[in-house]
Design an enzyme around this catalytic site. Structure first.
Site, PDB file in Angstrom:
ATOM      1  N   SER A   8       0.846  -1.194   0.000  1.00  0.00           N
ATOM      2  CA  SER A   8       0.000   0.000   0.000  1.00  0.00           C
ATOM      3  C   SER A   8       0.878   1.239   0.000  1.00  0.00           C
ATOM      4  CB  SER A   8      -0.899   0.014   1.237  1.00  0.00           C
ATOM      5  OG  SER A   8      -1.431   1.319   1.394  1.00  0.00           O
ATOM      6  N   HIS A  66      -8.432   0.826  -4.104  1.00  0.00           N
ATOM      7  CA  HIS A  66      -9.355   0.636  -2.981  1.00  0.00           C
ATOM      8  C   HIS A  66     -10.042   1.972  -2.722  1.00  0.00           C
ATOM      9  CE1 HIS A  66      -9.620  -0.210   1.665  1.00  0.00           C
ATOM     10  NE2 HIS A  66     -10.800  -0.068   1.107  1.00  0.00           N
ATOM     11  N   MET A 137     -11.512  -5.933   5.399  1.00  0.00           N
ATOM     12  CA  MET A 137     -10.760  -4.932   6.163  1.00  0.00           C
ATOM     13  C   MET A 137     -10.447  -5.503   7.537  1.00  0.00           C
ATOM     14  SD  MET A 137     -10.127  -2.297   4.317  1.00  0.00           S
ATOM     15  CE  MET A 137      -9.183  -1.546   5.634  1.00  0.00           C
ATOM     16  N   GLY A 142      -9.077   4.031   6.879  1.00  0.00           N
ATOM     17  CA  GLY A 142      -8.796   5.459   7.007  1.00  0.00           C
ATOM     18  C   GLY A 142      -7.336   5.786   7.263  1.00  0.00           C
ATOM     19  N   PHE A 143      -6.631   4.841   7.862  1.00  0.00           N
ATOM     20  CA  PHE A 143      -5.245   5.133   8.252  1.00  0.00           C
ATOM     21  C   PHE A 143      -4.375   3.893   8.118  1.00  0.00           C
ATOM     22  CE2 PHE A 143      -8.226   7.716  10.590  1.00  0.00           C
ATOM     23  CZ  PHE A 143      -7.746   9.004  10.362  1.00  0.00           C
ATOM     24  N   GLY A 144      -3.108   4.113   7.787  1.00  0.00           N
ATOM     25  CA  GLY A 144      -2.139   3.034   7.828  1.00  0.00           C
ATOM     26  C   GLY A 144      -1.636   2.844   9.248  1.00  0.00           C
ATOM     27  N   GLY A 145      -0.951   1.753   9.460  1.00  0.00           N
ATOM     28  CA  GLY A 145      -0.257   1.542  10.734  1.00  0.00           C
ATOM     29  C   GLY A 145      -1.131   1.196  11.923  1.00  0.00           C
ATOM     30  N   ASP A 175      -6.612  -6.492   4.243  1.00  0.00           N
ATOM     31  CA  ASP A 175      -6.005  -5.159   4.260  1.00  0.00           C
ATOM     32  C   ASP A 175      -6.117  -4.555   5.656  1.00  0.00           C
ATOM     33  OD1 ASP A 175      -5.142  -2.590   3.683  1.00  0.00           O
ATOM     34  OD2 ASP A 175      -6.832  -2.079   2.382  1.00  0.00           O
ATOM     35  N   GLY A 176      -4.957  -4.261   6.251  1.00  0.00           N
ATOM     36  CA  GLY A 176      -4.944  -3.566   7.533  1.00  0.00           C
ATOM     37  C   GLY A 176      -4.179  -4.331   8.598  1.00  0.00           C
ATOM     38  N   GLY A 177      -3.053  -3.775   9.009  1.00  0.00           N
ATOM     39  CA  GLY A 177      -2.289  -4.385  10.092  1.00  0.00           C
ATOM     40  C   GLY A 177      -1.657  -5.723   9.746  1.00  0.00           C
ATOM     41  N   GLY A 197       1.161  -2.023   4.282  1.00  0.00           N
ATOM     42  CA  GLY A 197       1.707  -0.678   4.164  1.00  0.00           C
ATOM     43  C   GLY A 197       2.842  -0.483   5.137  1.00  0.00           C
TER      44      GLY A 197
HETATM   45  C1  DX5 Z   1      -6.453   1.564   5.452  1.00  0.00           C
HETATM   46  C2  DX5 Z   1      -6.005   1.227   4.069  1.00  0.00           C
HETATM   47  C3  DX5 Z   1      -4.878   0.288   4.015  1.00  0.00           C
HETATM   48  C4  DX5 Z   1      -3.640   0.781   4.703  1.00  0.00           C
HETATM   49  C5  DX5 Z   1      -2.926  -0.435   5.179  1.00  0.00           C
HETATM   50  O1  DX5 Z   1      -7.622   2.270   5.395  1.00  0.00           O
HETATM   51  O2  DX5 Z   1      -7.061   0.633   3.333  1.00  0.00           O
HETATM   52  O3  DX5 Z   1      -4.596  -0.140   2.691  1.00  0.00           O
HETATM   53  O4  DX5 Z   1      -2.796   1.539   3.888  1.00  0.00           O
HETATM   54  O5  DX5 Z   1      -1.853  -0.015   5.935  1.00  0.00           O
HETATM   55  P1  DX5 Z   1      -1.189  -0.947   7.047  1.00  0.00           P
HETATM   56  O6  DX5 Z   1      -0.687  -2.172   6.359  1.00  0.00           O
HETATM   57  O7  DX5 Z   1      -0.121  -0.077   7.592  1.00  0.00           O
HETATM   58  O8  DX5 Z   1      -2.273  -1.282   8.058  1.00  0.00           O
HETATM   59 ZN    ZN Z   2      -6.520  -0.320   1.362  1.00  0.00          ZN
END
Ligand code: DX5
Ligand code: ZN
Length: 216
Positions: A8, A66, A137, A142-145, A175-177, A197
């Site tokens: 990501s 996405h 999900m 909404g956010f990475g990390g 997707d996510g974490g 990501g």
């Molecule tokens: C969150 C995004 C993800 C995000 C994943 O809303 O859809 O694609 O970038 O990031 P990580 O892998 O850091 O959770």
């Molecule tokens: Zn995503």
């Protein structure tokens, strides 16, 4: 099928995006995962067409888009024109999901449907045969990390059972974490595509982290 890795770019260095795109191009990653946020469907704004156009020029792998936006029908044609291979829309953002999925396919793109953590898998029963991918999900979008939500594991198990029972061609993306600890467990219960990501871009050697995720 061998699983796919979709880094990501949300966690990439936006001041040096070209460098990170080249890293992904040269790595064993399969797709670029692009997170589009509108500040309405999710409490964050990421990037839009001007940035995606530049990414599309440099990326040598398919673009997995996405959409975290309300009423995505307004923009699917433009995302296809800008180079999207997969266009995934949220179940929660579509009043006429079947129409939206058919419209994405009519444009010649692959269609994905995304479930938020609170949305149950059984709601897919009447759409599962018509989609190319379901994205689970494993954080609130909404956010990475963010921290991986463990309940995603039984959800993937349920989804895999639904796909098998209905002979759906749909891939399962998570997707996510996603990290090196949970990735083997995700693959074991049926995930086909892992988005990552933070795990990739905040590691000392991102290409090597992609390789580790790919070689599980
Ligand atoms: C969150 C995004 C993800 C995000 C994943 O809303 O859809 O694609 O970038 O990031 P990580 O892998 O850091 O959770
Ligand atoms: Zn995503």
């Amino acid at each position: 099928m061998n699983h796919l890795i979709a880094p990501s770019l949300l966690s990439a260095d936006f001041l040096n995006l070209e460098k990170d795109i080249e890293m992904v191009n040269a790595s064993v990653a399969d797709w670029f995962h692009l997170d589009i946020m509108d500040g309405m469907f999710v409490p964050n704004i990421s990037f839009g067409f001007p940035v995606m156009e530049k990414i599309a020029k440099k990326a040598k792998k398919p673009l997995d888009v996405h959409l975290m936006i309300v009423d995505p029908d307004r923009y699917i044609e433009r995302f296809k024109k800008t180079g999207a291979y997969f266009i995934s829309v949220h179940y929660e953002a579509c009043d006429h999901l079947h129409r939206t999925v058919l419209a994405i396919r009519d444009l010649g793109a692959k269609a994905g449907v995304v479930l938020n953590p609170h949305t149950p898998v059984h709601l897919l029963e009447d759409i599962i045969r018509d989609v190319d991918m379901i994205l689970i999900m494993s954080v609130n979008p909404g956010f990475g990390g963010q921290k991986f939500i463990e309940h995603s594991i039984p959800k993937i198990e349920q989804l895999k059972a639904l796909i098998t029972a209905t002979k759906s061609p749909a891939l399962i993306e998570v997707d996510g974490g996603v990290d090196l600890e949970n990735a083997p467990r995700l693959l074991k219960v049926g995930a086909d595509v892992l988005v990552a990501g933070n795990t990739i871009f905040s590691s000392p050697d991102p290409a090597e982290t992609i390789r580790k995720l790919k070689n599980i």
